[in-house]
Structure formats: structure tokens, C-alpha cells
Design a protein around this motif. Structure first.
Motif, PDB file in Angstrom:
ATOM      1  N   GLY A 180       5.907   9.964   0.245  1.00  0.00           N
ATOM      2  CA  GLY A 180       5.133   8.902   0.881  1.00  0.00           C
ATOM      3  C   GLY A 180       5.585   7.533   1.156  1.00  0.00           C
ATOM      4  N   GLY A 181       4.903   6.974   2.254  1.00  0.00           N
ATOM      5  CA  GLY A 181       5.287   5.506   2.616  1.00  0.00           C
ATOM      6  C   GLY A 181       4.537   4.535   1.683  1.00  0.00           C
ATOM      7  N   VAL A 182       5.501   3.303   1.780  1.00  0.00           N
ATOM      8  CA  VAL A 182       5.164   2.407   1.092  1.00  0.00           C
ATOM      9  C   VAL A 182       4.980   1.236   2.214  1.00  0.00           C
ATOM     10  N   TYR A 183       3.977   0.350   2.356  1.00  0.00           N
ATOM     11  CA  TYR A 183       3.788  -0.502   3.104  1.00  0.00           C
ATOM     12  C   TYR A 183       3.535  -2.037   2.735  1.00  0.00           C
ATOM     13  N   CYS A 184       4.079  -2.902   3.494  1.00  0.00           N
ATOM     14  CA  CYS A 184       3.492  -4.314   3.602  1.00  0.00           C
ATOM     15  C   CYS A 184       2.864  -4.653   4.496  1.00  0.00           C
ATOM     16  N   ILE A 185       1.896  -5.610   4.321  1.00  0.00           N
ATOM     17  CA  ILE A 185       0.909  -5.835   5.347  1.00  0.00           C
ATOM     18  C   ILE A 185       1.407  -7.482   5.948  1.00  0.00           C
ATOM     19  N   ARG A 186       1.832  -7.655   7.202  1.00  0.00           N
ATOM     20  CA  ARG A 186       2.086  -8.819   7.767  1.00  0.00           C
ATOM     21  C   ARG A 186       1.176  -8.957   8.990  1.00  0.00           C
ATOM     22  N   GLY A 187       0.322 -10.244   8.982  1.00  0.00           N
ATOM     23  CA  GLY A 187      -0.331 -10.671  10.201  1.00  0.00           C
ATOM     24  C   GLY A 187      -1.427  -9.582  10.539  1.00  0.00           C
ATOM     25  N   GLY A 188      -1.968  -8.805   9.340  1.00  0.00           N
ATOM     26  CA  GLY A 188      -2.933  -7.961   9.424  1.00  0.00           C
ATOM     27  C   GLY A 188      -2.495  -6.597  10.093  1.00  0.00           C
ATOM     28  N   VAL A 239      -6.042  18.266  -2.906  1.00  0.00           N
ATOM     29  CA  VAL A 239      -5.612  19.662  -2.233  1.00  0.00           C
ATOM     30  C   VAL A 239      -7.016  20.184  -2.050  1.00  0.00           C
ATOM     31  N   GLY A 240      -7.322  20.529  -0.754  1.00  0.00           N
ATOM     32  CA  GLY A 240      -8.503  21.300  -0.468  1.00  0.00           C
ATOM     33  C   GLY A 240      -9.788  20.310  -0.536  1.00  0.00           C
ATOM     34  N   SER A 241      -9.951  19.127  -0.607  1.00  0.00           N
ATOM     35  CA  SER A 241     -11.077  18.063  -0.545  1.00  0.00           C
ATOM     36  C   SER A 241     -10.891  17.663   0.766  1.00  0.00           C
ATOM     37  N   ASP A 242     -12.184  16.962   1.205  1.00  0.00           N
ATOM     38  CA  ASP A 242     -12.309  16.411   2.430  1.00  0.00           C
ATOM     39  C   ASP A 242     -11.596  15.096   2.688  1.00  0.00           C
ATOM     40  N   ARG A 243     -11.032  14.706   1.588  1.00  0.00           N
ATOM     41  CA  ARG A 243     -10.081  13.545   1.622  1.00  0.00           C
ATOM     42  C   ARG A 243      -8.882  13.928   0.714  1.00  0.00           C
ATOM     43  N   PRO A 244      -7.998  14.599   1.552  1.00  0.00           N
ATOM     44  CA  PRO A 244      -6.774  15.069   0.985  1.00  0.00           C
ATOM     45  C   PRO A 244      -5.664  13.998   0.833  1.00  0.00           C
ATOM     46  N   TYR A 245      -5.579  12.756   1.422  1.00  0.00           N
ATOM     47  CA  TYR A 245      -4.742  11.869   1.082  1.00  0.00           C
ATOM     48  C   TYR A 245      -5.338  10.810  -0.044  1.00  0.00           C
ATOM     49  N   LYS A 246      -4.499  10.012  -0.534  1.00  0.00           N
ATOM     50  CA  LYS A 246      -4.871   8.981  -1.308  1.00  0.00           C
ATOM     51  C   LYS A 246      -3.990   7.563  -1.131  1.00  0.00           C
ATOM     52  N   ILE A 247      -4.584   6.396  -1.141  1.00  0.00           N
ATOM     53  CA  ILE A 247      -4.227   5.303  -0.990  1.00  0.00           C
ATOM     54  C   ILE A 247      -4.034   4.423  -2.316  1.00  0.00           C
ATOM     55  N   TYR A 248      -2.894   4.155  -2.616  1.00  0.00           N
ATOM     56  CA  TYR A 248      -2.877   3.193  -3.951  1.00  0.00           C
ATOM     57  C   TYR A 248      -2.324   1.743  -3.330  1.00  0.00           C
ATOM     58  N   THR A 249      -2.927   0.659  -3.985  1.00  0.00           N
ATOM     59  CA  THR A 249      -2.437  -0.769  -3.629  1.00  0.00           C
ATOM     60  C   THR A 249      -1.535  -1.192  -5.007  1.00  0.00           C
ATOM     61  N   SER A 271       1.066  -1.102   0.038  1.00  0.00           N
ATOM     62  CA  SER A 271       0.009   0.052   0.126  1.00  0.00           C
ATOM     63  C   SER A 271       1.107   1.300   0.089  1.00  0.00           C
ATOM     64  N   TYR A 272       0.436   2.104  -0.763  1.00  0.00           N
ATOM     65  CA  TYR A 272       1.407   3.521  -0.927  1.00  0.00           C
ATOM     66  C   TYR A 272       0.334   4.669  -0.641  1.00  0.00           C
ATOM     67  N   VAL A 273       0.909   5.519   0.445  1.00  0.00           N
ATOM     68  CA  VAL A 273      -0.173   6.797   0.910  1.00  0.00           C
ATOM     69  C   VAL A 273       0.594   7.976   0.821  1.00  0.00           C
ATOM     70  N   GLY A 274      -0.129   8.928   0.343  1.00  0.00           N
ATOM     71  CA  GLY A 274       0.581  10.367   0.320  1.00  0.00           C
ATOM     72  C   GLY A 274      -0.726  11.422   0.026  1.00  0.00           C
ATOM     73  N   GLY A 314       2.729  15.128  -5.991  1.00  0.00           N
ATOM     74  CA  GLY A 314       2.394  15.445  -4.484  1.00  0.00           C
ATOM     75  C   GLY A 314       2.779  14.375  -3.374  1.00  0.00           C
ATOM     76  N   MET A 315       2.752  13.146  -4.029  1.00  0.00           N
ATOM     77  CA  MET A 315       2.852  11.946  -3.165  1.00  0.00           C
ATOM     78  C   MET A 315       4.221  11.746  -2.997  1.00  0.00           C
ATOM     79  N   SER A 316       5.163  12.338  -3.448  1.00  0.00           N
ATOM     80  CA  SER A 316       6.850  11.988  -3.476  1.00  0.00           C
ATOM     81  C   SER A 316       7.058  12.077  -2.007  1.00  0.00           C
TER      82      SER A 316
END
Length: 424
Positions: free
Chosen positions: A142-150, A102-112, A93-96, A138-140
Motif C-alpha cells: 500500500g501507499g504511504v503519503y505525505c500531505i503538502r499544501g493540502g 474483505v467483503g465489506s462496503d469499505r474494503p480499504y483502510k486508511i491509517y495516519t 497517511s497509509y492506505v491499503g 493485506g495492506m502490504s
């Protein structure tokens, strides 16, 4: 909190880009990891719309587009970091904070997406649906995550799209591994990236020995006495959790399948402090230092599992660990989330595992179970700290309640000493 909510909670906006909050072994500051090219002058870091105070100048890697910014201490960070490799095709998962939001009620975005390759401290991932460069500007940082054990584990920090040809920049991102940020920390002699409680056991002493007895008053004096012993050991410069983590690494973990990141679990270190107090009582020592640990290592060990499965299922792992780590008559004290754990394995439990080990070709190639080595195996003790608590404190709360504080500690010592020896 869901996985997505967790990774969003640590995402920050850094000038024209993004960043990720991580904790440091300091009560004075936290870190923001980001791509260096997004940092402006002045540096502005926003978390949930609130600007964070910046401490000093950023620390930049000499060879890669990554930097660390010190910000005011954030007390709610429990970020886990994955420093290992991932198999190609592992989900990420990648978030930034993209400019398009910008200016929305959901300023972030998550990509898988999926991991593609990792070489020379660079990670390349393929994002689902192949978003364009404009979609993730604008997401440069941002964090890239792996999921382990939930649970999400920070694996890398995005710096750019991977393709050199601007017309082909769809869906492939290039990230820097956590090793790059470890190198910045080492080069600048900064505090390590780790939960703050790893800095000293004093951060954990209020969490130890909570006895949920039928009549809590009967064991309150014992709990206070054990707390005083813990405080004394800490005051005598007992090694910090982080130092012990570096010393023992995976030797603290029960079984090969336990994630490396478990060594940072708060519950592990709360249990280790209880283990240290128990050892100090059993051995009548009032200082836990390097010399004592050296004397303890072949006699008694602590191991932890983050699984709430029945710990007796892992007796085979325990016996194998004991063979590697202990001399004859050594003991392993286990802890895990299993609240109703048995205190000791039964004789049949041990024999079933020994028979199973003896039947394996790998074991026969090394030694027979009825050899001298096999006889040593049969001298080992195994016990679960929560099981001991249940049987030797909670079930006997009335006996403690009839005794003075000093007598309670003597009763505690006698029961624990006997139980651990009988576990062999």
C-alpha cells in the motif's frame, strides 16, 4: 475530492496484498507499485472491484521487496510523487486493503501516523494507535503519503512491519522509498513515472490561450492563429515537458518555498507552451530546439508558482533569480493561478524591493546596490502572462476584432514586445 478520496482512488488490490497506481510516460499502460511478496501467479489487480489487464511480467528490484506491474492505461491518474526527505515526525497517511475488511462496503483502510526515520532507501513510520500485524495484513504494497499544501504526495510503498519480533509488531511499518522504484525503471529502461501529458506538448495544446473576452469573437482568429503556431512548434520536435523539466528543474519555480513537485503541475506546462509561443513570435523563430533554448536562457525565462497570492509579493525572489540567470536587459515571464494579476510591476514596486535587498547584511557583503551589478539589476523585465493577456488582449478585444488574422498577430507581437521592454 478530499485528500482521503484522492489517495483511495489510486489504491488497488494486488492478489493477497495492495498496490498503488501511478502514471507513466506512455499512452499504452500505467504502473502499479507494490511489494513483490504479495504478487501471485496469476497476477490479479483489482481497482474498485474491476480487474485490470496485466501487461507482461512484473519488474522486481534485485535487493528490495518491491516490484512494478504494468497494467492497462488508466486515464484518470494525476498522482504526485514526493522524492525528497521528510523531517522526523511529519504526518503521513497509509492506505491499503486489509483482509479484515474483505467483503465489506469499505474494503480499504486508511491509517495516519508520523515518519520516524529514513536511511538506505528504507522508510520507517509509526502508525497512530499502534495497530497490530493482524489489523494491517493485506495492506502490504500500500501507499504511504505525505500531505503538502493540502495535496497528497506518494512517498513510499509499505512492505512489512518493522519489528523482527512478531510479538512486538505494533504500529511500526517499513516502506521502500520511491528511489527504489526509480531504480527498477532505470535498470529495465522503462518509461518514467510522470503524468502522461509530460510526454508531449500535443497533450496540452487544446488548453492554451483561452481568451475570456467581453466579445470572444473579436479574438477568436487570434486564438486560432496562436494555436496553429503552437501546433507547428510541436510538429518541429519541440522538447517535451519531461525533457524541459529535467533541463531546468527548480529554475522553473518561483521562490524557495515552492514544492519540488510543482514541476509536474499541468497548469505549469500549459503556461510554458504559451510562453514558448510568445517567445517564437517575439524572436521570429519557427523551431524551438536545444540551440534556441541555449540562446534564450540568458535573455528570457519562464517561472511558475502554484500559489494564487499576488505575484508582486514575490518580486524579491524574481530579482534574485534574475541576477543568477539573466544577462542585462533579460526578462522573466511569470505565471500563476492569479487571474487578475497585474501585467507589470510598478517602478515603486521594484525600487521598494531593491531598497530592501540593499539594506540586508548579506547583500552588502556581496555587492552594493549602486554598483555596476546593481545597475544591471535595474535593466531586468518582469511580467505576468495572465496580466499581459488581460491588458493586451482582453482589454483590447475590439481592436483585434477590427483586424484580419495576420494583422491580429502583428498587433499581439507589438504589444507584447513593448510591454516586456517597458517592464525593465
Amino acid at each position: 475530492m478530499t485528500t482521503d478520496e484522492s489517495i483511495i482512488s489510486y489504491a488497488v488490490k494486488v492478489n493477497s496484498g495492495s498496490g498503488v497506481l501511478v502514471s507513466a510516460l506512455s499512452p499504452a499502460f500505467s504502473y502499479v507499485l507494490t511489494a513483490h511478496h504479495v504478487i501471485g501467479d496469476p497476477i490479479v489487480v483489482n481497482r474498485n472491484g474491476q480487474e485490470l489487464n496485466i501487461i507482461g511480467v512484473p519488474y522486481r528490484h534485485p535487493d528490495y521487496d518491491c516490484s512494478i506491474i504494468k497494467v492497462e492505461y488508466q486515464s484518470d491518474i494525476s498522482q504526485h510523487i514526493w522524492r525528497g526527505e521528510l523531517d522526523a515526525g511529519s504526518r503521513i497517511s497509509y492506505v491499503g486493503y486489509p483482509r479484515s475488511n474483505v467483503g465489506s462496503d469499505r474494503p480499504y483502510k486508511i491509517y495516519t501516523g508520523t515518519s520516524n526515520d529514513q536511511a538506505h532507501q528504507l522508510i520507517v513510520c509509526n502508525l497512530d494507535n499502534s495497530p497490530s500485524q493482524e489489523s494491517i495484513e493485506g495492506m502490504s504494497g500500500g501507499g504511504v503519503y505525505c500531505i503538502r499544501g493540502g495535496h497528497p504526495f506518494l512517498w513510499g510503498i509499505e512492505a512489512r512491519m518493522d519489528d523482527e519480533d512478531a510479538d512486538a509488531r505494533y504500529g511500526r511499518i517499513r516502506c521502500h522509498s520511491m528511489e527504489c522504484f526509480d531504480q527498477i525503471i532505470e535498470a529495465n529502461q522503462l518509461a518514467k513515472m510522470a503524468p502522461f501529458y509530460m510526454r508531449c506538448f500535443s497533450n496540452l495544446k487544446s488548453d492554451i490561450f483561452h481568451f475570456n473576452a467581453a466579445n470572444p469573437g473579436n479574438v477568436e482568429k487570434l486564438r486560432l492563429k496562436l494555436g496553429q503556431l503552437a501546433e507547428w512548434l510541436i510538429d518541429q520536435n519541440m522538447p517535451a515537458p519531461h525533457d524541459l523539466m529535467v533541463r531546468y528543474k527548480r529554475e522553473l519555480l518561483l521562490g524557495d518555498k515552492e514544492p519540488d513537485s510543482t514541476v509536474l503541475d499541468r497548469d505549469l506546462w500549459v503556461a510554458y507552451l504559451e510562453f514558448a509561443v510568445v517567445c517564437s513570435i517575439l524572436d521570429a523563430v519557427d523551431v524551438i530546439d536545444e540551440a534556441y533554448l541555449e540562446s534564450l536562457d540568458r535573455r528570457r525565462r519562464f517561472m511558475y508558482s502554484c500559489s494564487d497570492d499576488n505575484w508582486l509579493w514575490k518580486l524579491s525572489d524574481l530579482i534574485k533569480s534574475a541576477r543568477d540567470m539573466l544577462d542585462a536587459n533579460g526578462a522573466i515571464l511569470v505565471n500563476s493561478p492569479q487571474e487578475n494579476a497585474a501585467d507589470l510591476p510598478g517602478a515603486e514596486d521594484i525600487q521598494d524591493v531593491l531598497d530592501d535587498i540593499a539594506s540586508s547584511p548579506n547583500f552588502r557583503a556581496m555587492t552594493r546596490i549602486d554598483s555596476a551589478h546593481g545597475d544591471i539589476v535595474k535593466t531586468y523585465s518582469f511580467a505576468h502572462l495572465k496580466g499581459l493577456r488581460n491588458k493586451l488582449v482582453l482589454d483590447k478585444h475590439r481592436e483585434y476584432g477590427r483586424s484580419s488574422s495576420g494583422q491580429q498577430l502583428a498587433i499581439f507581437k507589438e504589444y507584447y514586445d513593448r510591454a516586456i521592454k517597458e517592464g525593465s
